[in-house]
Scaffold this motif. Sequence first.
Motif, PDB file in Angstrom:
ATOM      1  N   GLY A 128      13.619  -8.459 151.378  1.00 29.43           N
ATOM      2  CA  GLY A 128      13.189  -7.071 151.552  1.00 29.43           C
ATOM      3  C   GLY A 128      14.355  -6.099 151.467  1.00 29.43           C
ATOM      4  N   ARG A 129      15.437  -6.398 152.189  1.00 30.06           N
ATOM      5  CA  ARG A 129      16.603  -5.501 152.181  1.00 30.06           C
ATOM      6  C   ARG A 129      17.222  -5.417 150.795  1.00 30.06           C
ATOM      7  NH1 ARG A 129      18.023  -8.458 156.864  1.00 30.06           N
ATOM      8  NH2 ARG A 129      17.025  -7.443 158.636  1.00 30.06           N
ATOM      9  N   LEU A 130      17.328  -6.587 150.142  1.00 34.26           N
ATOM     10  CA  LEU A 130      17.910  -6.612 148.791  1.00 34.26           C
ATOM     11  C   LEU A 130      17.111  -5.736 147.832  1.00 34.26           C
ATOM     12  CD1 LEU A 130      18.806 -10.377 148.150  1.00 34.26           C
ATOM     13  CD2 LEU A 130      20.405  -8.446 148.185  1.00 34.26           C
ATOM     14  N   VAL A 131      15.783  -5.884 147.887  1.00 33.81           N
ATOM     15  CA  VAL A 131      14.923  -5.130 146.970  1.00 33.81           C
ATOM     16  C   VAL A 131      14.967  -3.635 147.313  1.00 33.81           C
ATOM     17  CG1 VAL A 131      12.502  -4.704 146.313  1.00 33.81           C
ATOM     18  CG2 VAL A 131      13.396  -7.046 146.349  1.00 33.81           C
ATOM     19  N   GLU A 132      14.929  -3.316 148.587  1.00 36.44           N
ATOM     20  CA  GLU A 132      14.955  -1.906 148.995  1.00 36.44           C
ATOM     21  C   GLU A 132      16.253  -1.242 148.536  1.00 36.44           C
ATOM     22  OE1 GLU A 132      15.025  -1.254 153.238  1.00 36.44           O
ATOM     23  OE2 GLU A 132      14.256   0.796 153.037  1.00 36.44           O
ATOM     24  N   ASP A 133      17.348  -1.954 148.702  1.00 38.54           N
ATOM     25  CA  ASP A 133      18.653  -1.435 148.306  1.00 38.54           C
ATOM     26  C   ASP A 133      18.718  -1.240 146.787  1.00 38.54           C
ATOM     27  OD1 ASP A 133      21.265  -0.715 149.082  1.00 38.54           O
ATOM     28  OD2 ASP A 133      22.012  -2.586 148.198  1.00 38.54           O
ATOM     29  N   MET A 134      18.282  -2.263 146.062  1.00 40.21           N
ATOM     30  CA  MET A 134      18.320  -2.219 144.597  1.00 40.21           C
ATOM     31  C   MET A 134      17.421  -1.108 144.052  1.00 40.21           C
ATOM     32  SD  MET A 134      19.521  -3.596 141.862  1.00 40.21           S
ATOM     33  CE  MET A 134      19.684  -5.257 141.242  1.00 40.21           C
ATOM     34  N   GLU A 135      16.214  -0.980 144.598  1.00 41.15           N
ATOM     35  CA  GLU A 135      15.302   0.054 144.086  1.00 41.15           C
ATOM     36  C   GLU A 135      15.851   1.450 144.336  1.00 41.15           C
ATOM     37  OE1 GLU A 135      11.178  -0.027 145.158  1.00 41.15           O
ATOM     38  OE2 GLU A 135      10.733  -1.346 143.462  1.00 41.15           O
ATOM     39  N   GLY A 136      16.503   1.625 145.484  1.00 35.52           N
ATOM     40  CA  GLY A 136      17.099   2.924 145.786  1.00 35.52           C
ATOM     41  C   GLY A 136      18.173   3.280 144.769  1.00 35.52           C
ATOM     42  N   LYS A 137      19.036   2.280 144.476  1.00 43.53           N
ATOM     43  CA  LYS A 137      20.103   2.519 143.496  1.00 43.53           C
ATOM     44  C   LYS A 137      19.530   2.761 142.110  1.00 43.53           C
ATOM     45  CE  LYS A 137      23.852  -0.057 145.650  1.00 43.53           C
ATOM     46  NZ  LYS A 137      24.159  -1.457 145.968  1.00 43.53           N
ATOM     47  N   MET A 138      18.532   1.953 141.745  1.00 44.14           N
ATOM     48  CA  MET A 138      17.973   2.091 140.399  1.00 44.14           C
ATOM     49  C   MET A 138      17.222   3.405 140.234  1.00 44.14           C
ATOM     50  SD  MET A 138      16.860  -1.759 139.357  1.00 44.14           S
ATOM     51  CE  MET A 138      16.638  -1.440 137.603  1.00 44.14           C
ATOM     52  N   ARG A 139      16.607   3.852 141.304  1.00 44.41           N
ATOM     53  CA  ARG A 139      15.915   5.142 141.221  1.00 44.41           C
ATOM     54  C   ARG A 139      16.923   6.243 140.883  1.00 44.41           C
ATOM     55  NH1 ARG A 139      14.494   9.707 143.775  1.00 44.41           N
ATOM     56  NH2 ARG A 139      12.308  10.363 143.756  1.00 44.41           N
ATOM     57  N   ASN A 140      18.100   6.180 141.507  1.00 41.66           N
ATOM     58  CA  ASN A 140      19.147   7.171 141.195  1.00 41.66           C
ATOM     59  C   ASN A 140      19.618   7.051 139.754  1.00 41.66           C
ATOM     60  OD1 ASN A 140      19.044   8.133 143.775  1.00 41.66           O
ATOM     61  ND2 ASN A 140      20.790   6.934 144.505  1.00 41.66           N
ATOM     62  N   GLN A 141      19.803   5.803 139.302  1.00 43.88           N
ATOM     63  CA  GLN A 141      20.269   5.609 137.921  1.00 43.88           C
ATOM     64  C   GLN A 141      19.222   6.078 136.913  1.00 43.88           C
ATOM     65  OE1 GLN A 141      21.271   1.456 137.809  1.00 43.88           O
ATOM     66  NE2 GLN A 141      23.150   1.744 138.990  1.00 43.88           N
ATOM     67  N   LEU A 142      17.950   5.795 137.222  1.00 44.33           N
ATOM     68  CA  LEU A 142      16.881   6.248 136.322  1.00 44.33           C
ATOM     69  C   LEU A 142      16.880   7.767 136.234  1.00 44.33           C
ATOM     70  CD1 LEU A 142      14.091   3.841 137.578  1.00 44.33           C
ATOM     71  CD2 LEU A 142      14.874   3.953 135.213  1.00 44.33           C
ATOM     72  N   GLN A 143      17.042   8.392 137.379  1.00 45.76           N
ATOM     73  CA  GLN A 143      17.051   9.846 137.436  1.00 45.76           C
ATOM     74  C   GLN A 143      18.182  10.405 136.577  1.00 45.76           C
ATOM     75  OE1 GLN A 143      17.112  11.162 141.493  1.00 45.76           O
ATOM     76  NE2 GLN A 143      15.887  12.959 140.997  1.00 45.76           N
ATOM     77  N   GLU A 144      19.340   9.757 136.677  1.00 44.28           N
ATOM     78  CA  GLU A 144      20.510  10.193 135.925  1.00 44.28           C
ATOM     79  C   GLU A 144      20.302  10.021 134.421  1.00 44.28           C
ATOM     80  OE1 GLU A 144      24.078   8.758 137.995  1.00 44.28           O
ATOM     81  OE2 GLU A 144      24.885   8.489 135.969  1.00 44.28           O
ATOM     82  N   VAL A 145      19.791   8.842 134.035  1.00 44.05           N
ATOM     83  CA  VAL A 145      19.608   8.565 132.606  1.00 44.05           C
ATOM     84  C   VAL A 145      18.448   9.384 132.036  1.00 44.05           C
ATOM     85  CG1 VAL A 145      18.903   6.816 130.939  1.00 44.05           C
ATOM     86  CG2 VAL A 145      20.602   6.257 132.681  1.00 44.05           C
ATOM     87  N   TYR A 146      17.320   9.373 132.733  1.00 47.59           N
ATOM     88  CA  TYR A 146      16.115  10.005 132.185  1.00 47.59           C
ATOM     89  C   TYR A 146      16.251  11.517 132.104  1.00 47.59           C
ATOM     90  CZ  TYR A 146      13.004   5.974 131.901  1.00 47.59           C
ATOM     91  OH  TYR A 146      12.400   4.800 131.526  1.00 47.59           O
ATOM     92  N   PHE A 147      16.841  12.113 133.121  1.00 46.78           N
ATOM     93  CA  PHE A 147      16.835  13.571 133.135  1.00 46.78           C
ATOM     94  C   PHE A 147      18.205  14.149 132.783  1.00 46.78           C
ATOM     95  CE2 PHE A 147      13.664  11.906 136.114  1.00 46.78           C
ATOM     96  CZ  PHE A 147      12.544  12.271 135.405  1.00 46.78           C
TER      97      PHE A 147
END
Lengths: 280, 276
Positions: free
Chosen positions: B221-240
């Motif tokens: 759970g912690r691993l996934v929560e941490d990874m999704e948080g980071k990836m959400r930021n990266q997606l935001q950076e790349v997409y927008f």
Amino acid sequence: MASAEVVSSFVQGTPPGELKEVVQSIQALTSDGDPSLLQHPKVKAAFQNYNESQLVCAKLSGGSQHVLVSPYNRLEGNKYYDTTTSTSFTFDHTTQKASNPQSYTHDSTNNDLISSIQKSLATHVAEHYPAQSSAAAGSAYTVASPSETPTEIAILISATKASPQNFVSGRWRTTLLYNTGSRTLTGTIAAQVHYYEDGNVALNTTKQVSENNVGDSGSEIVRVLAKLEKQYQEEVNRALVGMNEGSFRGLRRQLPVTRQRIEWEKIRGYGLSDNLKGNK
Amino acid sequence: MSADTQLDAALDLLRRLSPLEIKQNLAKITQLVPDIQEDLLSAVDQPLEVARCKKTGRDYLLCDYNRDGDSFRSPWSNEFDPPIDDAAYPSDRVRRMEVEANEAFTVYRSLYYEGGIGSVYLWDQDDGFAGVVLLKKESGRGEDTAGWDSIHVVEVDERGKTSKSAHYKLTSTVILHLGKDNDAVGNLTLAGSLTRQVESDLAIESIGSLGRDGGHVANIGRLVEDMEGKMRNQLQEVYFGKAKDVVGDLRSVASLGQVEQDRRTQREVFQSMSGK
């Protein structure tokens, strides 16, 4: 679907500035089965169609100027002309190289207007299209008058960015037709971006534009073109900001409403209602 | 040409061609080279499909990991649909963790996604166990469409020197698509996926009735929560961010002459301030 059609669809779907890489992968995939597939008439037609619809530009061999290809400035076979440099050239649709430049004056009843648009367009392009540096990149513009439709003047701008070391590419295309009879300017403006570092993200956007009562001087026509381009680019930027704050935020929150990360050792005690959990 | 070279070529094509047509392009590639189909399907992430569990009425997500032939296993009932005779199920221990993980990620999903659908599947491995956490949410309002698919594959290696910790390897893919269609901007799609990986050794606590296996669920759970948080930021950076920057590199909204002029003025101001 026949193999030639499959390969054609891959060619047509190539992101800006990445044709060489796509062709290499197609070769690796098909070399056992049918190594001549890339020479198939359907596939060759797909290369031409792709380059022309993408307004692909290339540096003219022996010169520093970039030229572009489109259905509007094609002469015959793989020969195209460019009114900016008053040359004709041969374009290789597989390698995307422009060669064999020759002095060429296009014969059209609209020659005066074409050269007037040309002049204003040169200033506009210099003002808004930065120079691109890498080999597969560049920008070009041309004004063409297809002989089969003498009342139409095609105004074309294309800019390609390709930065494989940063896994990024992009293309801007303005394809507008000015009708000398109705004085209308119609066509499309399109922008694409491809980002592929540990992923594959693509922005694809096209807008149909149309403007009536455009003046009949080069400067007037380019003024309207500049206005349409600016509006479109600002709308694209606005749409990106809006999606970031709207749709994107609505999919997954950055943090739960509590603004705290989950305490996984206590997760059984979170006591959400079945409704909230999505249990039926 | 070796199968490996062909697989690499297929993956290269898929990383270039439209991310909105992964499914169609997979079918086309396997038409050209049928031999690499199995390898390709397990290497490429596709948007998740949804099915409804016949026994519990709850929705669950379909992927290669809960598939056996043409049947899919529901995480809620542990039954295959359509039913099959000799299906492979997780061991009792791994199934108990799977049930716990589905409960935990249902809470996670309601807190972060406020809706959507999720499923967790686990399976036994020689040196421990492995699993996949799937999350999906879609929305469509008038001119806007949007969809998010998370696919987190986790491998847990329990062969460590002590039984107090285990080695976790997480490979996460988020597939995100956004679309807009209106008079102002015309037609716009922004779609694709990012994949990231992380490995770490984590201590295993004893949590709840499953004891140390409850600790595994919390660690995942912690691993996934941490990874999704980071990836959400990266997606935001790349997409927008990145998308807007590249369009700006192609065409400058402001006149380049003006931009140059502003730069020169700035430089002059800076120089006069620094007394040069």
